[in-house]
Design a protein around this motif. Structure first.
Motif, PDB file in Angstrom:
ATOM      1  N   THR A   1     181.589  30.700  14.521  1.00  0.00           N
ATOM      2  CA  THR A   1     180.429  30.332  15.341  1.00  0.00           C
ATOM      3  C   THR A   1     179.138  30.537  14.560  1.00  0.00           C
ATOM      4  O   THR A   1     178.204  29.734  14.657  1.00  0.00           O
ATOM      5  CB  THR A   1     180.399  31.163  16.632  1.00  0.00           C
ATOM      6  OG1 THR A   1     181.643  31.015  17.325  1.00  0.00           O
ATOM      7  CG2 THR A   1     179.270  30.703  17.543  1.00  0.00           C
ATOM      8  N   ARG A   2     179.095  31.612  13.770  1.00  0.00           N
ATOM      9  CA  ARG A   2     177.915  31.849  12.930  1.00  0.00           C
ATOM     10  C   ARG A   2     177.733  30.724  11.917  1.00  0.00           C
ATOM     11  O   ARG A   2     176.611  30.265  11.675  1.00  0.00           O
ATOM     12  CB  ARG A   2     178.053  33.193  12.208  1.00  0.00           C
ATOM     13  CG  ARG A   2     176.827  33.575  11.379  1.00  0.00           C
ATOM     14  CD  ARG A   2     177.002  34.937  10.716  1.00  0.00           C
ATOM     15  NE  ARG A   2     177.144  35.994  11.716  1.00  0.00           N
ATOM     16  CZ  ARG A   2     178.277  36.628  11.989  1.00  0.00           C
ATOM     17  NH1 ARG A   2     179.391  36.287  11.350  1.00  0.00           N
ATOM     18  NH2 ARG A   2     178.314  37.567  12.894  1.00  0.00           N
ATOM     19  N   ARG A   3     178.833  30.257  11.339  1.00  0.00           N
ATOM     20  CA  ARG A   3     178.739  29.137  10.391  1.00  0.00           C
ATOM     21  C   ARG A   3     178.265  27.867  11.082  1.00  0.00           C
ATOM     22  O   ARG A   3     177.499  27.077  10.500  1.00  0.00           O
ATOM     23  CB  ARG A   3     180.104  28.900   9.729  1.00  0.00           C
ATOM     24  CG  ARG A   3     180.503  29.968   8.729  1.00  0.00           C
ATOM     25  CD  ARG A   3     181.619  29.473   7.822  1.00  0.00           C
ATOM     26  NE  ARG A   3     182.818  29.138   8.578  1.00  0.00           N
ATOM     27  CZ  ARG A   3     183.802  29.989   8.848  1.00  0.00           C
ATOM     28  NH1 ARG A   3     183.705  31.249   8.427  1.00  0.00           N
ATOM     29  NH2 ARG A   3     184.873  29.605   9.519  1.00  0.00           N
ATOM     30  N   VAL A   4     178.692  27.665  12.321  1.00  0.00           N
ATOM     31  CA  VAL A   4     178.234  26.490  13.071  1.00  0.00           C
ATOM     32  C   VAL A   4     176.726  26.553  13.266  1.00  0.00           C
ATOM     33  O   VAL A   4     176.022  25.543  13.103  1.00  0.00           O
ATOM     34  CB  VAL A   4     178.962  26.394  14.429  1.00  0.00           C
ATOM     35  CG1 VAL A   4     178.319  25.311  15.295  1.00  0.00           C
ATOM     36  CG2 VAL A   4     180.435  26.071  14.232  1.00  0.00           C
ATOM     37  N   VAL A   5     176.217  27.742  13.614  1.00  0.00           N
ATOM     38  CA  VAL A   5     174.772  27.892  13.789  1.00  0.00           C
ATOM     39  C   VAL A   5     174.049  27.572  12.484  1.00  0.00           C
ATOM     40  O   VAL A   5     173.026  26.866  12.477  1.00  0.00           O
ATOM     41  CB  VAL A   5     174.424  29.319  14.260  1.00  0.00           C
ATOM     42  CG1 VAL A   5     172.912  29.529  14.270  1.00  0.00           C
ATOM     43  CG2 VAL A   5     174.995  29.569  15.648  1.00  0.00           C
ATOM     44  N   GLU A   6     174.573  28.066  11.361  1.00  0.00           N
ATOM     45  CA  GLU A   6     173.952  27.789  10.063  1.00  0.00           C
ATOM     46  C   GLU A   6     174.008  26.300   9.740  1.00  0.00           C
ATOM     47  O   GLU A   6     173.047  25.732   9.205  1.00  0.00           O
ATOM     48  CB  GLU A   6     174.664  28.606   8.982  1.00  0.00           C
ATOM     49  CG  GLU A   6     174.460  30.114   9.122  1.00  0.00           C
ATOM     50  CD  GLU A   6     175.324  30.907   8.166  1.00  0.00           C
ATOM     51  OE1 GLU A   6     176.170  30.273   7.481  1.00  0.00           O
ATOM     52  OE2 GLU A   6     175.163  32.146   8.097  1.00  0.00           O
ATOM     53  N   GLU A   7     175.123  25.658  10.052  1.00  0.00           N
ATOM     54  CA  GLU A   7     175.240  24.220   9.801  1.00  0.00           C
ATOM     55  C   GLU A   7     174.276  23.426  10.675  1.00  0.00           C
ATOM     56  O   GLU A   7     173.668  22.449  10.219  1.00  0.00           O
ATOM     57  CB  GLU A   7     176.676  23.773  10.052  1.00  0.00           C
ATOM     58  CG  GLU A   7     177.675  24.296   9.020  1.00  0.00           C
ATOM     59  CD  GLU A   7     179.106  24.047   9.437  1.00  0.00           C
ATOM     60  OE1 GLU A   7     179.310  23.495  10.543  1.00  0.00           O
ATOM     61  OE2 GLU A   7     180.023  24.401   8.667  1.00  0.00           O
ATOM     62  N   LEU A   8     174.119  23.840  11.929  1.00  0.00           N
ATOM     63  CA  LEU A   8     173.177  23.158  12.811  1.00  0.00           C
ATOM     64  C   LEU A   8     171.746  23.340  12.313  1.00  0.00           C
ATOM     65  O   LEU A   8     170.933  22.406  12.372  1.00  0.00           O
ATOM     66  CB  LEU A   8     173.316  23.682  14.241  1.00  0.00           C
ATOM     67  CG  LEU A   8     174.586  23.283  14.998  1.00  0.00           C
ATOM     68  CD1 LEU A   8     174.651  23.998  16.339  1.00  0.00           C
ATOM     69  CD2 LEU A   8     174.655  21.774  15.197  1.00  0.00           C
ATOM     70  N   ASP A   9     171.434  24.545  11.828  1.00  0.00           N
ATOM     71  CA  ASP A   9     170.100  24.774  11.266  1.00  0.00           C
ATOM     72  C   ASP A   9     169.864  23.873  10.051  1.00  0.00           C
ATOM     73  O   ASP A   9     168.792  23.279   9.898  1.00  0.00           O
ATOM     74  CB  ASP A   9     169.943  26.243  10.860  1.00  0.00           C
ATOM     75  CG  ASP A   9     169.779  27.159  12.064  1.00  0.00           C
ATOM     76  OD1 ASP A   9     169.401  26.658  13.136  1.00  0.00           O
ATOM     77  OD2 ASP A   9     170.039  28.368  11.926  1.00  0.00           O
ATOM     78  N   ALA A  10     170.881  23.787   9.180  1.00  0.00           N
ATOM     79  CA  ALA A  10     170.742  22.939   7.990  1.00  0.00           C
ATOM     80  C   ALA A  10     170.613  21.470   8.385  1.00  0.00           C
ATOM     81  O   ALA A  10     169.792  20.734   7.811  1.00  0.00           O
ATOM     82  CB  ALA A  10     171.948  23.135   7.067  1.00  0.00           C
ATOM     83  N   THR A  11     171.391  21.039   9.372  1.00  0.00           N
ATOM     84  CA  THR A  11     171.303  19.645   9.825  1.00  0.00           C
ATOM     85  C   THR A  11     169.940  19.359  10.433  1.00  0.00           C
ATOM     86  O   THR A  11     169.356  18.293  10.192  1.00  0.00           O
ATOM     87  CB  THR A  11     172.414  19.363  10.849  1.00  0.00           C
ATOM     88  OG1 THR A  11     173.693  19.609  10.256  1.00  0.00           O
ATOM     89  CG2 THR A  11     172.361  17.918  11.318  1.00  0.00           C
ATOM     90  N   ARG A  12     169.435  20.311  11.213  1.00  0.00           N
ATOM     91  CA  ARG A  12     168.113  20.129  11.820  1.00  0.00           C
ATOM     92  C   ARG A  12     167.031  20.006  10.751  1.00  0.00           C
ATOM     93  O   ARG A  12     166.128  19.163  10.859  1.00  0.00           O
ATOM     94  CB  ARG A  12     167.809  21.299  12.754  1.00  0.00           C
ATOM     95  CG  ARG A  12     166.491  21.176  13.504  1.00  0.00           C
ATOM     96  CD  ARG A  12     166.290  22.344  14.441  1.00  0.00           C
ATOM     97  NE  ARG A  12     166.293  23.610  13.739  1.00  0.00           N
ATOM     98  CZ  ARG A  12     166.113  24.797  14.330  1.00  0.00           C
ATOM     99  NH1 ARG A  12     165.951  24.847  15.635  1.00  0.00           N
ATOM    100  NH2 ARG A  12     166.114  25.909  13.632  1.00  0.00           N
ATOM    101  N   GLU A  13     167.123  20.832   9.705  1.00  0.00           N
ATOM    102  CA  GLU A  13     166.132  20.761   8.630  1.00  0.00           C
ATOM    103  C   GLU A  13     166.246  19.441   7.864  1.00  0.00           C
ATOM    104  O   GLU A  13     165.230  18.853   7.466  1.00  0.00           O
ATOM    105  CB  GLU A  13     166.326  21.949   7.689  1.00  0.00           C
ATOM    106  CG  GLU A  13     165.967  23.285   8.322  1.00  0.00           C
ATOM    107  CD  GLU A  13     166.278  24.455   7.409  1.00  0.00           C
ATOM    108  OE1 GLU A  13     166.775  24.200   6.282  1.00  0.00           O
ATOM    109  OE2 GLU A  13     166.029  25.607   7.811  1.00  0.00           O
ATOM    110  N   ARG A  14     167.477  18.979   7.651  1.00  0.00           N
ATOM    111  CA  ARG A  14     167.661  17.695   6.963  1.00  0.00           C
ATOM    112  C   ARG A  14     167.084  16.550   7.784  1.00  0.00           C
ATOM    113  O   ARG A  14     166.440  15.643   7.246  1.00  0.00           O
ATOM    114  CB  ARG A  14     169.146  17.460   6.710  1.00  0.00           C
ATOM    115  CG  ARG A  14     169.752  18.368   5.656  1.00  0.00           C
ATOM    116  CD  ARG A  14     171.257  18.231   5.630  1.00  0.00           C
ATOM    117  NE  ARG A  14     171.654  16.863   5.317  1.00  0.00           N
ATOM    118  CZ  ARG A  14     172.897  16.416   5.466  1.00  0.00           C
ATOM    119  NH1 ARG A  14     173.844  17.200   5.946  1.00  0.00           N
ATOM    120  NH2 ARG A  14     173.193  15.163   5.155  1.00  0.00           N
ATOM    121  N   LEU A  15     167.292  16.593   9.086  1.00  0.00           N
ATOM    122  CA  LEU A  15     166.745  15.547   9.949  1.00  0.00           C
ATOM    123  C   LEU A  15     165.222  15.606   9.981  1.00  0.00           C
ATOM    124  O   LEU A  15     164.557  14.568  10.009  1.00  0.00           O
ATOM    125  CB  LEU A  15     167.314  15.690  11.364  1.00  0.00           C
ATOM    126  CG  LEU A  15     168.808  15.374  11.516  1.00  0.00           C
ATOM    127  CD1 LEU A  15     169.293  15.784  12.901  1.00  0.00           C
ATOM    128  CD2 LEU A  15     169.068  13.887  11.292  1.00  0.00           C
TER     129      LEU A  15
END
Length: 322
Positions: free
Chosen positions: A229-243
């Motif tokens: 779940t922590r990795r999912v949060v990090e991936e969502l943060d990275a995706t949000r920054e990329r967007l």
């Protein structure tokens, strides 16, 4: 009792991983055998759920179970555990990021779960219970439930990441994005992260309950789900920054194109401004205008205007204004 019968979505006594259906119209939370536990899965939309919870659960646990809006949480209350979780919405005609809530009250004898909309992770356990098997302990139940929720969340998060890859590739090739495509994915990421981050904290707190009824190996499985779940949060943060970076790039490209167009229009206006003045001056219909009696005056004026326009263009070119 005179209340309307409680219609459970699932009601089973679980003994050593084997299930026995509970047929009572107004079931007690405790199982018939002390060797196992009772699982009751309730529909909050059922009018009988509220009075049943008031009669069979502590007040704070009943209120937590019946709230219309919840956020993920994990909190010990007396001899029980309040656990609210979220899962992606896989129901028909629904957006996965519109996450559905699952509320649980866990004791040494029972697991009471409740939902408003169908949660597929808990429904998978229900289907197994219908076939006669279920997690042998409450800890195994929670570990399997958290694993199922996390796996489905990871799948949707990966899909959003892949969509972001496609957007970046489309923009890098100079193609235009479909109207609203970028904003839709950004909203999906924001919606998911809103609940996934507190869910990470809730699952981490659940994995830390080493002085309760959950066995160490079950806590280890829950801890692994917490890490995922922590990795999912990090991936969502990275995706949000990329967007966000992609949106900034698109905005910068639009601003550059607008500035370039405005600059070209300004140069064109600067070239035609003296030509407009010249033609306007010779268009004055007053006595004394030169060339009024000369047949070739029009062509002379046209040639002078053309030379003046070419001269201004060359001046701008050599001055690197173009």
């Amino acid at each position: 009792m005179d209340q309307k019968n409680l219609k459970t979505l699932a009601a089973y006594d679980v003994i050593s991983g084997q299930t026995a259906p509970v047929s009572e119209a107004w079931p007690e939370p405790k199982p018939k055998s002390k060797a196992g536990y009772r699982w009751l899965h309730l529909d909050i939309n059922d009018p009988a759920t509220r009075p049943w919870a008031a009669d069979h659960m502590p007040d704070i646990a009943a209120r937590a179970l019946l709230q219309s809006e919840t956020r993920p949480r994990c909190e010990r209350i007396k001899d029980g555990l309040i656990l609210n979780l979220r899962g992606v919405n896989l129901n028909p005609d629904s957006d996965p990021e519109d996450m559905v809530s699952l509320r649980l009250w866990v004791t040494q004898d029972a697991i009471i779960s409740a939902r408003i909309r169908k949660v597929w992770a808990i429904d998978t356990i229900r289907q197994s219970a219908e076939q006669g098997t279920a997690p042998a302990t409450q800890g195994a139940f929670l570990a399997e439930l958290v694993y199922g929720l996390t796996s489905r969340i990871e799948k949707i998060s990966l899909g959003l990441e892949e969509q972001t890859d496609e957007l970046e590739e489309t923009v890098s090739q100079g193609q235009r994005l479909a109207s609203g495509q970028l904003s839709r994915i950004r909203q999906a990421v924001i919606k998911m992260r809103r609940f996934i981050n507190p869910q990470r904290e809730a699952v981490t707190a659940l994995a830390a309950l080493n002085d309760w009824i959950i066995a160490p190996d079950e806590l280890a499985l829950i801890g692994e789900s917490a890490n995922r779940t922590r990795r999912v949060v990090e991936e969502l943060d990275a995706t949000r920054e990329r967007l966000s970076a992609l949106q900034d790039h698109i905005d910068a490209e639009r601003a550059h194109a607008l500035g370039r167009n405005s600059y070209v229009l300004s140069v064109v206006a600067a070239i035609f401004l003296p030509l407009g003045f010249l033609t306007g001056l010779f268009g004055v219909n007053v006595a004394g205008m030169p060339g009024m009696s000369e047949p070739s005056a029009f062509w002379i004026l046209t040639a002078v205007s053309a030379l003046l326009g070419v001269g201004l263009f060359l001046i701008f070119k050599f001055s690197k204004w173009l």
